[in-house]
Design an enzyme around this catalytic site. Structure first.
Site, PDB file in Angstrom:
ATOM      1  N   LYS A 157       0.816  -1.230   0.000  1.00 56.97           N
ATOM      2  CA  LYS A 157       0.000   0.000   0.000  1.00 56.97           C
ATOM      3  C   LYS A 157       0.835   1.259   0.000  1.00 56.97           C
ATOM      4  CE  LYS A 157      -0.556  -2.272   3.322  1.00 56.97           C
ATOM      5  NZ  LYS A 157      -1.062  -2.957   4.494  1.00 56.97           N
ATOM      6  N   VAL A 186      -5.354  -3.101  -1.410  1.00 58.58           N
ATOM      7  CA  VAL A 186      -6.532  -2.629  -0.658  1.00 58.58           C
ATOM      8  C   VAL A 186      -7.506  -3.792  -0.477  1.00 58.58           C
ATOM      9  CG1 VAL A 186      -8.454  -0.987  -0.562  1.00 58.58           C
ATOM     10  CG2 VAL A 186      -6.313  -0.336  -1.702  1.00 58.58           C
ATOM     11  N   GLY A 204      -7.271  -6.666   1.128  1.00 57.55           N
ATOM     12  CA  GLY A 204      -6.805  -8.059   1.194  1.00 57.55           C
ATOM     13  C   GLY A 204      -7.345  -8.872   0.032  1.00 57.55           C
ATOM     14  N   ILE A 261     -10.409  -9.034  -1.068  1.00 58.23           N
ATOM     15  CA  ILE A 261     -11.622  -8.496  -1.709  1.00 58.23           C
ATOM     16  C   ILE A 261     -11.250  -7.865  -3.049  1.00 58.23           C
ATOM     17  CG2 ILE A 261     -13.549  -6.867  -1.512  1.00 58.23           C
ATOM     18  CD1 ILE A 261     -12.991  -6.763   1.516  1.00 58.23           C
ATOM     19  N   GLY A 309      -0.953 -12.623  11.662  1.00 58.62           N
ATOM     20  CA  GLY A 309      -0.386 -12.097  10.419  1.00 58.62           C
ATOM     21  C   GLY A 309      -1.206 -10.981   9.798  1.00 58.62           C
ATOM     22  N   ASP A 316      -2.704   3.201   7.643  1.00 55.43           N
ATOM     23  CA  ASP A 316      -2.940   2.158   6.644  1.00 55.43           C
ATOM     24  C   ASP A 316      -4.299   2.373   5.957  1.00 55.43           C
ATOM     25  OD1 ASP A 316      -2.068  -0.644   5.624  1.00 55.43           O
ATOM     26  OD2 ASP A 316      -4.118  -0.957   6.302  1.00 55.43           O
ATOM     27  N   LYS A 335      -5.097   3.372   1.953  1.00 54.71           N
ATOM     28  CA  LYS A 335      -6.020   2.582   1.128  1.00 54.71           C
ATOM     29  C   LYS A 335      -7.158   3.442   0.571  1.00 54.71           C
ATOM     30  CE  LYS A 335      -4.989  -1.769   3.475  1.00 54.71           C
ATOM     31  NZ  LYS A 335      -5.294  -2.557   4.677  1.00 54.71           N
TER      32      LYS A 335
HETATM   33  N1  HSE Z   1      -2.255  -4.426   8.257  1.00 53.65           N
HETATM   34  C1  HSE Z   1      -3.200  -4.494   7.189  1.00 53.65           C
HETATM   35  C2  HSE Z   1      -4.575  -4.647   7.772  1.00 53.65           C
HETATM   36  C3  HSE Z   1      -2.853  -5.615   6.272  1.00 53.65           C
HETATM   37  O1  HSE Z   1      -4.683  -5.032   8.942  1.00 53.65           O
HETATM   38  O2  HSE Z   1      -5.563  -4.391   7.087  1.00 53.65           O
HETATM   39  C4  HSE Z   1      -3.648  -5.667   4.996  1.00 53.65           C
HETATM   40  O3  HSE Z   1      -3.435  -4.549   4.197  1.00 53.65           O
END
Ligand code: HSE
Length: 362
Positions: free
Chosen positions: A109, A136, A138, A140, A191, A205, A209
């Protein structure tokens, strides 16, 4: 039949990079079908993994290298998967790959937000692609739909939950009264979190996005550091959840991009969300993105917004889009070959209502 072998290189063998390996391993035959092959073995070959670590004992340990020049010089590598994270050297490595006429697929990102416009242009100049579906939401699909499926619309608004880690934390705080730090450590173990989770917690984050999405929707370069309101979740307390609940609300970290006349409003902040609403029901690592088009109205995208396999799903799909030479044919064989289960084998549970109506349980 000769199976064409496509070589790729993975830069950064962390959570997403390893997920790419898993997805290719598990879905080899499906992936081959998408490429137009019938062979059982995957025809996408991870030829190199660029990483500082050695991954001793991993089945692909012999592919690990620290020599990026060798990868760039290898003409048999057509796609570079950049799953390194961080703006630099991921940007420089992506640029070099595109200039070496290799397509780049990324989940990063930071790079897309900061340099996506430049990299897309370099890709076009070199006759290759820069693809970033995984950056953006994951797993989806949201980048491709925004680029392709709303062309008959003016996109008026994009709003939703764009960070899996913070949504996971807020869900744990709300439903289990878990403290933020404890929920964060679980999100890290699963993760979901960034290498530096401050980016998640502080809303950065989500801001990156929403800027990537708004950039596509509004046709502008919108780097996240131009957003004036970026609030994260560190001020949200257990008491807030209790007080919100009394009013019929829960609390969600939302990212919003909205056209106001010919200007745009962009923000990331915790919001009160009415219980029983669609967004209030988006829990754990799930993300939801509501796109409002001038003709279509609201369209909702929902799924796992972080994690190894969901994110790798988006990465590998981008790789396939680059490599596939023709659309996969839909076979009529399924009508005759026993693919369709007869209804007496469905095994669905049913419930009978007091008035005698019988429904399938979902
Ligand atoms: N750290 C990000 C989140 C990972 O939790 O959405 C996915 O972009």
């Amino acid at each position: 039949m000769v199976v064409k072998m496509f070589n790729i290189a993975i830069l950064g063998f962390g959570i997403v990079g390893k997920g790419v390996y898993e997805v290719l391993k598990e879905n080899g035959d499906r992936i081959n079908a998408a490429l137009g092959n019938n062979n059982k073995d995957a025809s996408i070959n991870i030829k190199y993994i660029l990483d500082r670590l050695e991954f001793k004992g991993h089945p692909l340990a012999d592919r690990v290298t620290q020599d990026y020049a060798m990868i760039l010089a290898d003409k048999t590598v057509s796609v570079v998967v950049e799953t390194m994270g961080g703006a630099s050297p991921a940007f420089e490595f992506s640029k070099a790959a595109l200039e070496a006429k290799k397509s780049v697929v990324t989940s990063n990102k930071e790079v897309v937000d900061k340099h996506g416009d430049v990299l897309i242009e370099i890709a076009a100049r070199n006759g290759v692609s820069y693809m970033y579906e995984a950056s953006v939401g994951g797993g989806i699909p949201i980048i491709h739909p925004l680029q392709n499926c709303f062309l008959a619309n003016k996109i008026i608004k994009i709003a939703g939950i764009l960070n899996g880690t913070t949504n996971f934390i807020l869900t744990k705080m709300s439903e289990e009264k878990m403290p933020l730090e404890e929920a964060l450590s679980i999100a890290k173990a699963k993760g979901y979190a960034e290498a530096n989770p401050h980016a998640d917690i502080a809303g950065l984050d989500s801001a990156r996005k929403i800027c990537i999405l708004a950039g596509i929707a509004f046709g502008r370069y919108l780097p996240f550091n131009r957003i004036t309101v970026i609030e994260g979740i560190s001020a949200v307390t257990a008491e807030d959840f209790e007080a919100a609940d009394k009013l019929g609300y829960t609390i969600k970290l939302l990212a919003v991009a909205e056209l106001v006349g010919n200007r745009a409003k962009l923000l990331v902040a915790p919001h009160l969300v009415k219980k029983g609403s669609l967004i209030a029901a988006v829990n754990d690592v799930y993300n939801a993105i509501v796109v409002t088009g001038s003709a279509v109205g609201e369209v909702v995208f929902y799924g796992q917004g972080a994690g190894s396999l969901p994110t790798a799903s988006a990465v590998v799909t981008d790789v396939l889009e680059i490599l596939k030479s023709h659309p996969k044919a839909i076979s009529r064989a399924a009508l005759e070959d026993g693919f369709l289960l007869p209804s007496n084998a469905f095994g669905d549970k049913t419930a009978t209502l007091s008035n005698g109506s019988v429904y399938r349980l979902y």
